[in-house]
Design an enzyme around this catalytic site. Structure first.
Site, PDB file in Angstrom:
ATOM      1  N   GLY A  49      25.792  44.213  42.244  1.00  0.00           N
ATOM      2  CA  GLY A  49      25.044  45.161  43.086  1.00  0.00           C
ATOM      3  C   GLY A  49      24.980  46.522  42.417  1.00  0.00           C
ATOM      4  O   GLY A  49      23.949  47.198  42.416  1.00  0.00           O
ATOM      5  N   ASP A  50      26.091  46.915  41.784  1.00  0.00           N
ATOM      6  CA  ASP A  50      26.128  48.217  41.091  1.00  0.00           C
ATOM      7  C   ASP A  50      25.162  48.216  39.905  1.00  0.00           C
ATOM      8  O   ASP A  50      24.471  49.191  39.638  1.00  0.00           O
ATOM      9  CB  ASP A  50      27.556  48.489  40.602  1.00  0.00           C
TER      10      ASP A  50
HETATM   11  O1  TA6 Z   1      31.983  46.164  43.607  1.00  0.00           O
HETATM   12  C1  TA6 Z   1      33.175  46.262  42.875  1.00  0.00           C
HETATM   13  C2  TA6 Z   1      33.689  47.676  43.020  1.00  0.00           C
HETATM   14  O2  TA6 Z   1      32.736  48.582  42.560  1.00  0.00           O
HETATM   15  C3  TA6 Z   1      34.958  47.858  42.232  1.00  0.00           C
HETATM   16  O3  TA6 Z   1      34.676  48.559  41.071  1.00  0.00           O
HETATM   17  C4  TA6 Z   1      35.883  48.628  43.184  1.00  0.00           C
HETATM   18  O4  TA6 Z   1      36.054  49.934  42.679  1.00  0.00           O
HETATM   19  C5  TA6 Z   1      35.189  48.585  44.544  1.00  0.00           C
HETATM   20  O5  TA6 Z   1      33.915  47.997  44.378  1.00  0.00           O
HETATM   21  C6  TA6 Z   1      35.028  49.955  45.162  1.00  0.00           C
HETATM   22  O6  TA6 Z   1      34.275  49.771  46.351  1.00  0.00           O
HETATM   23  P1  TA6 Z   1      34.079  50.976  47.418  1.00  0.00           P
HETATM   24  O7  TA6 Z   1      33.078  50.433  48.363  1.00  0.00           O
HETATM   25  O8  TA6 Z   1      35.437  51.246  48.026  1.00  0.00           O
HETATM   26  O9  TA6 Z   1      33.583  52.175  46.640  1.00  0.00           O
END
Ligand code: TA6
Length: 309
Positions: A251-252
């Protein structure tokens, strides 16, 4: 130029185990530590694609220093606000072909640190055309914090991409960001409805369209691609068929693809293609928030975007 905002960054630790035995000692010999948090995953992918990007947000303590060092080593510009608290860890345990995540809440941001961020944001934003904010809000920031940032960006004619969930998303929508990309679970929770099909996704988008003025609304359906809405039309984006290794961070990476295409002023079809292709590029990698630059063009070419009637 693109500015990414990571208000709750994290030192991501990925443990790879053949199997996880609860209530026992599990020794791990494959550990990967990265500068994480959704916004920094987006940042890394934008940089890997060769685009200029600057990262901002909050950093504190030794974990904050680790992230700063990683950004410097990767020639990523950054202007984080230093905080008294300690930047968090997020743990991903890869085991038995599954992924179990433990996400710390993170530090509490003081009123003064929050104001310092806003003042700095108001100044630096003039140097960027696309703003990307991804991830959860840390303790101390109220749920309307993204709304404030989006209003400032809109007043300055900047395109603001918002990728978050829960209350932060609900409040952020009220400021009409330029693009949102909730996954079907995030959107299901927001609208309190089940989204399992393309038709469900279209109805959910119609619901949002009635309340908000958002240029691009995209609902990601994982390996099935995404349903998008722009300019009065619905689109379906279909990625090339791949063997997914680790979907975490896709997703990122999708957000990174959108930001790059928007920053290059590409047309809507290309923008949707970039997002879908970048999400798939990440899914074939074991690392979170990582893509192979040499595969970008071929994946974009193989991604299909068509109008949904
Ligand atoms: O999607 C994975 C991730 O980006 C990880 O890198 C971890 O840091 C987490 O999600 C952080 O999610 P949040 O929604 O708490 O910012």
């Amino acid at each position: 130029m693109i500015l990414t905002i990571t208000l709750n960054p994290s030192v991501d630790i990925s443990y790879k185990l053949d199997s996880l035995h609860l209530n026992e000692v599990n020794r791990c010999y494959r550990v990967i530590k990265t500068a994480g948090g959704k916004g920094l995953n987006v940042t890394r992918v934008i940089r890997l694609a060769g685009e200029n990007v600057c990262a901002t947000g909050f950093l504190g303590g030794t974990t904050g220093k680790f992230i700063e060092n990683v950004l410097n080593e990767n020639n990523i510009n950054h202007q984080f606000i230093s905080i008294q608290g300690e930047t968090r860890h997020c743990i991903a345990i890869l085991h038995n072909g599954k992924q179990t995540e433990i996400l710390e809440a993170g530090p509490c941001i003081t009123e003064e640190e929050s104001s310092t961020f806003i003042e700095n944001y108001k100044i630096i934003i003039d140097n960027f055309d696309v703003i990307v904010a991804s991830g959860s809000l840390p303790i101390g920031l109220d749920s309307s914090f993204y709304q404030k940032l989006i209003n400032i960006a809109n007043e300055k004619g900047k395109k603001f991409i918002l990728d978050t969930s829960g209350e932060a998303l609900a409040e952020g929508l009220k400021a009409n960001p330029y693009l949102i990309k909730p996954n079907k679970d995030e959107l299901s929770k927001l609208l309190n409805t089940e989204i399992t099909s393309i038709q469900d996704a279209k109805e959910a988008i119609n619901h949002l369209k009635k309340q908000f003025d958002i240029e691009y609304i995209i609902v990601s359906l994982g390996e099935k691609g995404a349903v998008g809405f722009h300019g009065g039309k619905f689109y379906i984006s279909t990625p090339p068929k791949v063997r997914a290794v680790n979907p975490v961070g896709s997703g990122d990476s999708m957000i990174a693809g959108f930001a790059i295409a928007i920053s290059r002023n590409l047309d809507p079809i290309e923008i949707l293609k970039y997002g879908c292709a970048f999400g798939t590029l990440n899914a074939i990698e074991e690392k979170t928030g990582y893509i192979q630059p040499k595969l970008i063009n071929s994946f974009i070419t193989k991604t299909e975007v068509s109008v949904l009637t």
